[in-house]
Design a protein around this motif. Structure first.
Motif, PDB file in Angstrom:
ATOM      1  N   UNK A 298     -27.989  34.423 -11.797  1.00  0.00           N
ATOM      2  CA  UNK A 298     -28.576  35.955 -12.318  1.00  0.00           C
ATOM      3  C   UNK A 298     -27.666  36.463 -13.400  1.00  0.00           C
ATOM      4  N   UNK A 299     -28.349  37.177 -14.277  1.00  0.00           N
ATOM      5  CA  UNK A 299     -27.595  37.921 -15.484  1.00  0.00           C
ATOM      6  C   UNK A 299     -27.709  39.075 -15.631  1.00  0.00           C
ATOM      7  N   UNK A 300     -27.007  39.780 -16.246  1.00  0.00           N
ATOM      8  CA  UNK A 300     -26.993  41.436 -16.444  1.00  0.00           C
ATOM      9  C   UNK A 300     -27.305  41.589 -18.046  1.00  0.00           C
TER      10      UNK A 300
END
Length: 339
Positions: A298-300
């Motif tokens: 998961x990335x931001x």
């Protein structure tokens, strides 16, 4: 007053050295300067105009001062109308200075005679014209009406032939006005077309809009979208015959281009998202299984100013390059010192 370097007869130099014509004729040392007219310089003025002026056309009255031939002596400079040949330059208006640069080497320099100021003539103090004091010209104030026609371009010239400074034995030059268009706060011009920016809200872009645009002649244009039409960000639309009038064809006009930008909301509530999803086309479904999604990292996402980001990276790369150059330069200097 009447002479300059550009109109000098080369035979005058011969005459100043040898006292006669190079062809040995009976003309003596006389110059042909008095029989030749040169053209005076043009006087160029910038003229600032607004885009409204170029759209509607206008006229501007400008007061100017210029030299004209003295009406009392008719440009002769003397009461008698007679002038004497300058003894300093023998009437040529020019002097030649010879410099010895070395053995068998000389340099010839030509310059205006300082006694007659290049005119080739002198006037005695008693015979000087009382109005122009022997200058042959007097100052005159004149009002010129500059007509800026519809559709004229930035940088275009408006010429008044023969209205520049007068001088004896000289064809009077022109007064030239060069149009300089001031920047307009709303409209931009490109040849015969006009461009304007307009920002829509997201609701207007999706559901329709209308607004009033005040044109350069103060007409009110109603700009509106078609029912069901969606305007995309950075989209252009055109209105025919609402651009600039064409020069000398003022009933023909270019296009008015409207560049639309769309102002998106910063955030939406969950309820607003559900309401939008109910009326907008459905989101594309992912073809991945839950297990495959679980294996993904998961990335931001962060907000970024891309121009500033690229500028900062370029500056860092330049600093690193300079440091590398200093290191290599230092090593090279040590090596040279050891040799």
């Amino acid at each position: 007053m009447g002479g300059g370097g550009g109109g000098h007869d080369p035979f005058d130099i011969f005459s100043s050295f040898f006292g006669g014509s190079p062809f040995g004729g009976g003309m003596g040392g006389g110059s042909s300067r008095g029989r030749r007219q040169k053209r005076g310089e043009d006087v160029v003025h910038p003229l600032k105009v607004s885009l409204d002026d170029l759209y509607n056309g206008t006229s501007k009255k400008l007061s100017l001062s210029r030299n004209v031939l003295c009406p009392k002596c008719k440009g002769k400079g003397s009461k008698s109308g007679v002038s004497m040949k300058c003894s300093g330059c023998q009437g040529s208006g020019m002097k030649v200075t010879i410099r010895h640069l070395g053995p068998s080497m000389i340099q010839q320099m030509q310059h205006a005679c300082n006694e007659c100021k290049g005119s080739g003539e002198t006037i005695s103090d008693k015979d000087r014209c009382g109005q122009c004091k022997g200058e042959k010209v007097v100052q005159e104030k004149k009002v010129l009406e500059v007509v800026v026609e519809k559709g004229m371009q930035n940088g275009q010239k408006i010429t008044f032939p023969g209205e520049a400074d007068e001088a004896p034995d000289t064809i009077t030059g022109d007064i030239v006005f060069i149009l300089q268009q001031k920047e307009h706060p709303k409209f931009k011009r490109k040849e015969d077309d006009l461009f304007v920016e307009h920002t829509l809200s997201l609701t207007e872009a999706l559901c329709g809009f209308q607004f009033i645009l005040t044109h350069l002649d103060n007409r009110q244009l109603l700009i509106k979208s078609q029912p069901g039409e969606v305007v995309k960000p950075d989209q252009f639309k055109a209105i025919n015959d609402e651009g600039m009038p064409m020069y000398q064809r003022p009933f023909m006009r270019g296009k008015l281009y409207i560049h639309f930008t769309v102002d998106f909301p910063e955030t939406l509530s969950l309820e607003q998202c559900k309401n939008l999803e109910a009326v907008l086309p459905p989101k594309p479904k992912t073809q991945m299984t839950d297990m495959e999604l679980d294996e993904c990292e998961e990335t931001t996402l962060h907000d970024v100013n891309i121009e500033e980001e690229m500028r900062r990276k370029q500056q860092q790369a330049q600093e690193a390059y300079n440091e590398d150059e200093d290191m290599h330069g230092g090593a090279q200097r040590v090596q040279c010192a050891q040799q």
